[in-house]
Design an enzyme around this catalytic site. Structure first.
Site, PDB file in Angstrom:
ATOM      1  N   HIS A 153       0.833  -1.218   0.000  1.00 55.01           N
ATOM      2  CA  HIS A 153       0.000   0.000   0.000  1.00 55.01           C
ATOM      3  C   HIS A 153       0.866   1.266   0.000  1.00 55.01           C
ATOM      4  O   HIS A 153       0.564   2.230   0.689  1.00 55.01           O
ATOM      5  CB  HIS A 153      -0.977  -0.035   1.184  1.00 55.01           C
ATOM      6  N   HIS A 170      -1.346   4.908   9.575  1.00 55.05           N
ATOM      7  CA  HIS A 170       0.041   5.338   9.790  1.00 55.05           C
ATOM      8  C   HIS A 170       0.031   6.676  10.528  1.00 55.05           C
ATOM      9  O   HIS A 170       0.440   7.694   9.992  1.00 55.05           O
ATOM     10  CB  HIS A 170       0.769   5.477   8.464  1.00 55.05           C
ATOM     11  N   HIS A 224      10.305  -4.098   3.589  1.00 51.22           N
ATOM     12  CA  HIS A 224      10.748  -2.710   3.540  1.00 51.22           C
ATOM     13  C   HIS A 224      11.141  -2.224   4.928  1.00 51.22           C
ATOM     14  O   HIS A 224      10.589  -2.658   5.928  1.00 51.22           O
ATOM     15  CB  HIS A 224       9.726  -1.771   2.895  1.00 51.22           C
ATOM     16  N   GLU A 263       4.228  -5.372   8.698  1.00 46.19           N
ATOM     17  CA  GLU A 263       2.874  -5.121   8.164  1.00 46.19           C
ATOM     18  C   GLU A 263       2.252  -6.400   7.591  1.00 46.19           C
ATOM     19  O   GLU A 263       1.026  -6.523   7.521  1.00 46.19           O
ATOM     20  CB  GLU A 263       2.916  -4.061   7.051  1.00 46.19           C
TER      21      GLU A 263
HETATM   22  C1  DHB Z   1       6.420   3.154   2.121  1.00 47.81           C
HETATM   23  C2  DHB Z   1       5.743   1.941   2.248  1.00 47.81           C
HETATM   24  C3  DHB Z   1       4.718   1.797   3.165  1.00 47.81           C
HETATM   25  O1  DHB Z   1       4.027   0.650   3.373  1.00 47.81           O
HETATM   26  C4  DHB Z   1       4.357   2.867   3.956  1.00 47.81           C
HETATM   27  O2  DHB Z   1       3.319   2.720   4.795  1.00 47.81           O
HETATM   28  C5  DHB Z   1       5.027   4.083   3.864  1.00 47.81           C
HETATM   29  C6  DHB Z   1       6.064   4.225   2.939  1.00 47.81           C
HETATM   30  C7  DHB Z   1       7.519   3.354   1.128  1.00 47.81           C
HETATM   31  O3  DHB Z   1       7.938   2.393   0.477  1.00 47.81           O
HETATM   32  O4  DHB Z   1       7.960   4.484   0.939  1.00 47.81           O
HETATM   33 FE    FE Z   2       2.620   0.953   5.362  1.00 50.54          FE
END
Ligand code: DHB
Ligand code: FE
Length: 320
Positions: A12, A59, A193, A240
């Site tokens: 997302h 978030h 990530h 997540e």
């Molecule tokens: C990114 C990915 C995410 O799931 C998020 O909530 C905020 C940023 C990113 O890859 O920049």
């Molecule tokens: Fe996220």
């Protein structure tokens, strides 16, 4: 009776929403990401669900460190896109389904899940970006959406096992709702990530592919995975992915994987996307309908070969 017919997992990433909103989807950096959702847009347009239960994490947009619900269900009529610092995304308000949402809240709370009932809430990229990826840029979203926010921001998030069991409780709730509704459940976030700290930029494709395989064939294996393993292997924000297990728990033990897509990178994140269908009762397992064929370019020929091989395995996959 209402039924959960399928589950969709997808990243997302906020920058994906910005790329769409700013008309950048054809740019070389973004084109492969959006191409990976073409099949899915067609698939969901054909399936026409009445309601999406959309599992995501807030978030720090609607909630902050002042109030941290582990599970929160949106029971309102409408949810506006949140202002995440650059103004709200130019996407339609989300229309809820208060009757089904309240029914799920009641059923899951009586099944001993501590669900927070939310009657007013703005929804951030965790919810709006998956809608954009699946439905594009309509004037109004073509489906009602029940937001289900999960805390994965402040330790401790719920365990994978609890998420999986919540998925089962959601299914029970949906199946005890008298109206004939077709429900699709989304699990969002991930894949690997890490946004900050010395390991910022971490991607672990091997972990991600194994996770996707287990989502389809062996969810029990990932249900037991501790948070530390997500974070060590897939980065701090990789946790997540526990939310995907809510979606998986709401489906049959054996599912048909109708589509899979994985590409790196988009922003800081490995994009992962999978569509799982509950086999229709009384019908043999069937491969997914192929999307409308596109004129092949030299670059797409290799992918076409991969797609054909995947189709032979009764699975439609694109891996970049
Ligand atoms: C990114 C990915 C995410 O799931 C998020 O909530 C905020 C940023 C990113 O890859 O920049
Ligand atoms: Fe996220």
């Amino acid at each position: 009776m209402a039924r959960i017919t399928a589950g969709i997992a997808t990243s997302h990433i906020p920058a994906v929403g910005a790329a769409l909103d700013l008309g950048k989807t054809a740019e070389p950096y973004w084109a492969p990401v959006f191409k990976g959702y073409e099949f899915s847009k067609q698939w969901i347009a054909e399936k026409k669900p009445d309601v999406v239960v959309l599992v995501y994490n807030d978030h720090a947009s609607a909630f902050s460190l002042e109030i941290i619900p582990t599970f929160a269900i949106g029971c309102a009529e409408r949810f506006a896109p949140a202002d995440e610092g650059w103004g709200p995304r130019p996407v339609p308000d989300v229309e809820g389904h208060p009757e089904l949402a309240w029914h799920i809240a009641q059923s899951t709370i009586l099944d001993e899940f501590d669900m927070t009932i939310v009657n007013k809430m703005d929804v951030d990229h965790g919810l709006t970006v998956p809608l954009s990826l699946l439905f594009g840029q309509p004037q109004a979203w073509p489906v009602k959406v029940i937001p289900l926010a999960v805390n994965v921001v402040q330790y401790p998030p719920p365990t994978g096992n609890r998420c999986y069991n919540l998925g089962k409780a959601i299914r029970k709730a949906v199946e005890s709702y008298p109206e004939d509704l077709k429900v699709v459940i989304f699990g969002t976030g991930g894949m690997s990530h890490q946004i900050s700290g010395p390991r910022a930029g971490l991607i672990n494709s091997k972990f991600d592919h194994a996770f996707l395989d287990n989502m389809t064939k062996n969810p029990k294996k990932i249900v037991a995975m501790p948070h530390m393993e997500y974070m060590r292997e897939a980065g701090a924000e990789g946790v997540e992915m526990v939310m995907w297990l809510i979606m998986r728990g709401a489906l049959d033990e054996k599912v048909n994987e109708v589509y899979r897509f994985y590409t790196v990178p988009a922003s800081n994140t490995a994009v992962g996307h999978i569509i799982l269908e509950n086999p229709r009762k009384g019908s043999a397992r069937r491969p997914a309908k192929k999307p409308v064929a596109k004129k092949a370019t030299t670059k797409s020929k290799t992918k076409t070969k991969i797609k054909r091989a995947a189709a032979r395995a009764k699975v439609h996959r694109v891996r970049s």
